[in-house]
Design a protein around this motif. Structure first.
Motif, PDB file in Angstrom:
ATOM      1  N   ARG A  52       5.042   5.729   9.569  1.00  0.00           N
ATOM      2  CA  ARG A  52       4.789   5.150   7.957  1.00  0.00           C
ATOM      3  C   ARG A  52       6.319   5.222   7.761  1.00  0.00           C
ATOM      4  N   LEU A  53       6.321   5.907   7.412  1.00  0.00           N
ATOM      5  CA  LEU A  53       7.598   6.736   6.546  1.00  0.00           C
ATOM      6  C   LEU A  53       9.074   5.506   7.038  1.00  0.00           C
ATOM      7  N   ALA A  54       8.933   5.038   8.093  1.00  0.00           N
ATOM      8  CA  ALA A  54       9.768   4.241   9.148  1.00  0.00           C
ATOM      9  C   ALA A  54       9.549   2.569   8.579  1.00  0.00           C
ATOM     10  N   ARG A  98       9.410  19.314   4.770  1.00  0.00           N
ATOM     11  CA  ARG A  98      10.030  20.222   5.966  1.00  0.00           C
ATOM     12  C   ARG A  98       8.229  20.859   6.335  1.00  0.00           C
ATOM     13  N   GLY A  99       7.876  20.229   6.675  1.00  0.00           N
ATOM     14  CA  GLY A  99       6.349  20.592   7.741  1.00  0.00           C
ATOM     15  C   GLY A  99       5.116  20.780   7.349  1.00  0.00           C
ATOM     16  N   PRO A 100       4.143  20.831   8.069  1.00  0.00           N
ATOM     17  CA  PRO A 100       2.430  20.815   7.493  1.00  0.00           C
ATOM     18  C   PRO A 100       1.934  21.768   7.151  1.00  0.00           C
ATOM     19  N   ALA A 101       1.388  21.309   5.958  1.00  0.00           N
ATOM     20  CA  ALA A 101       1.137  22.711   4.801  1.00  0.00           C
ATOM     21  C   ALA A 101      -0.445  22.000   4.307  1.00  0.00           C
ATOM     22  N   SER A 102      -1.039  23.062   4.092  1.00  0.00           N
ATOM     23  CA  SER A 102      -2.759  23.506   3.763  1.00  0.00           C
ATOM     24  C   SER A 102      -2.936  22.489   2.049  1.00  0.00           C
ATOM     25  N   VAL A 103      -3.885  22.288   2.308  1.00  0.00           N
ATOM     26  CA  VAL A 103      -4.011  21.464   0.745  1.00  0.00           C
ATOM     27  C   VAL A 103      -4.166  22.867  -0.419  1.00  0.00           C
ATOM     28  N   ARG A 157       1.698  12.626  -6.362  1.00  0.00           N
ATOM     29  CA  ARG A 157       2.082  11.893  -4.719  1.00  0.00           C
ATOM     30  C   ARG A 157       3.584  12.124  -3.468  1.00  0.00           C
ATOM     31  N   ARG A 158       4.449  11.339  -4.632  1.00  0.00           N
ATOM     32  CA  ARG A 158       5.907  11.362  -4.001  1.00  0.00           C
ATOM     33  C   ARG A 158       6.111  13.039  -3.831  1.00  0.00           C
ATOM     34  N   GLU A 159       5.571  14.047  -5.234  1.00  0.00           N
ATOM     35  CA  GLU A 159       5.585  15.553  -4.232  1.00  0.00           C
ATOM     36  C   GLU A 159       5.465  15.851  -3.441  1.00  0.00           C
ATOM     37  N   VAL A 160       3.992  15.428  -3.037  1.00  0.00           N
ATOM     38  CA  VAL A 160       3.463  16.016  -1.653  1.00  0.00           C
ATOM     39  C   VAL A 160       3.858  15.674  -0.444  1.00  0.00           C
ATOM     40  N   VAL A 161       4.775  14.249  -0.711  1.00  0.00           N
ATOM     41  CA  VAL A 161       5.102  13.558   0.744  1.00  0.00           C
ATOM     42  C   VAL A 161       6.786  14.034   0.747  1.00  0.00           C
ATOM     43  N   ARG A 162       7.071  15.491  -0.028  1.00  0.00           N
ATOM     44  CA  ARG A 162       8.492  15.249  -0.505  1.00  0.00           C
ATOM     45  C   ARG A 162       8.506  17.007   0.223  1.00  0.00           C
ATOM     46  N   GLY A 211       0.154  -1.092   0.422  1.00  0.00           N
ATOM     47  CA  GLY A 211      -0.236  -0.118  -0.085  1.00  0.00           C
ATOM     48  C   GLY A 211       0.789   1.504   0.449  1.00  0.00           C
ATOM     49  N   VAL A 212       1.859   1.081   0.998  1.00  0.00           N
ATOM     50  CA  VAL A 212       2.954   2.448   0.653  1.00  0.00           C
ATOM     51  C   VAL A 212       3.781   2.381  -0.243  1.00  0.00           C
ATOM     52  N   PHE A 213       3.965   1.185  -0.865  1.00  0.00           N
ATOM     53  CA  PHE A 213       4.583   1.470  -2.061  1.00  0.00           C
ATOM     54  C   PHE A 213       4.114   2.190  -3.158  1.00  0.00           C
ATOM     55  N   GLY A 214       2.566   1.457  -3.153  1.00  0.00           N
ATOM     56  CA  GLY A 214       1.610   2.005  -4.178  1.00  0.00           C
ATOM     57  C   GLY A 214       1.817   3.290  -4.514  1.00  0.00           C
ATOM     58  N   ALA A 215       1.056   4.227  -3.170  1.00  0.00           N
ATOM     59  CA  ALA A 215       0.749   5.436  -3.069  1.00  0.00           C
ATOM     60  C   ALA A 215       1.828   6.195  -3.639  1.00  0.00           C
ATOM     61  N   LEU A 216       3.380   5.625  -3.241  1.00  0.00           N
ATOM     62  CA  LEU A 216       4.224   5.915  -3.195  1.00  0.00           C
ATOM     63  C   LEU A 216       5.104   6.057  -4.943  1.00  0.00           C
ATOM     64  N   ALA A 217       4.463   5.327  -5.758  1.00  0.00           N
ATOM     65  CA  ALA A 217       3.978   4.926  -7.125  1.00  0.00           C
ATOM     66  C   ALA A 217       3.949   6.903  -7.795  1.00  0.00           C
ATOM     67  N   ASP A 218       3.091   7.202  -7.417  1.00  0.00           N
ATOM     68  CA  ASP A 218       2.593   8.348  -8.313  1.00  0.00           C
ATOM     69  C   ASP A 218       3.099   9.744  -7.834  1.00  0.00           C
ATOM     70  N   PRO A 219       3.687   9.852  -9.226  1.00  0.00           N
ATOM     71  CA  PRO A 219       4.710  11.751  -8.823  1.00  0.00           C
ATOM     72  C   PRO A 219       4.241  12.316  -7.952  1.00  0.00           C
TER      73      PRO A 219
END
Length: 116
Positions: free
Chosen positions: A78-80, A29-34, A20-25, A10-18
């Motif tokens: 979860r990243l752990a 740096r810290g919380p952010a609004s949508v 979503r990876r950008e959102v995680v990246r 599930g985690v790797f599937g979620a991170l398969a999309d660029p």
């Protein structure tokens, strides 16, 4: 073990999309609004929200709503899960390459007993 594997899938599937990876990246740096996260991306807000829901359903982010503002935060625990899996894979491959090196350099040759 099956649950661990399912969680990793599930985690790797979620991170398969660029996107979503950008959102995680960005959330690294810290919380952010949508709205802040979606700014600059070539997506409509409803499409972007689908990505947010995927990340949230996989446990990678949490969201909180205050008034009309939804804020996202990274779930580092979860990243752990990924870090643990990568460490395990690294250990396995290091052992394999060490064995290969010993074999190639002759350090792994031990006299074999002849069958009687």
């Amino acid at each position: 073990m099956a649950q661990y594997s399912s969680q990793l899938d599930g985690v790797f599937g979620a991170l398969a999309d660029p996107t979503r990876r950008e959102v995680v990246r960005r959330l690294g740096r810290g919380p952010a609004s949508v709205g802040d996260l979606a700014a600059g991306l070539p997506l409509t807000l409803p499409t972007f929200m689908k990505h947010v829901h995927v990340l949230e359903s996989r446990g990678l982010i949490t969201t909180t709503k205050s008034g009309r503002v939804r804020t996202c935060a990274l779930n580092r625990d979860r990243l752990a899960l990924i870090d643990g899996w990568l460490a395990e894979q690294r250990r396995l491959w290091e052992e394999r390459t060490d064995r290969l090196e010993r074999f190639v350099t002759g350090g792994d040759h031990q006299p074999r007993e002849e069958p009687r």
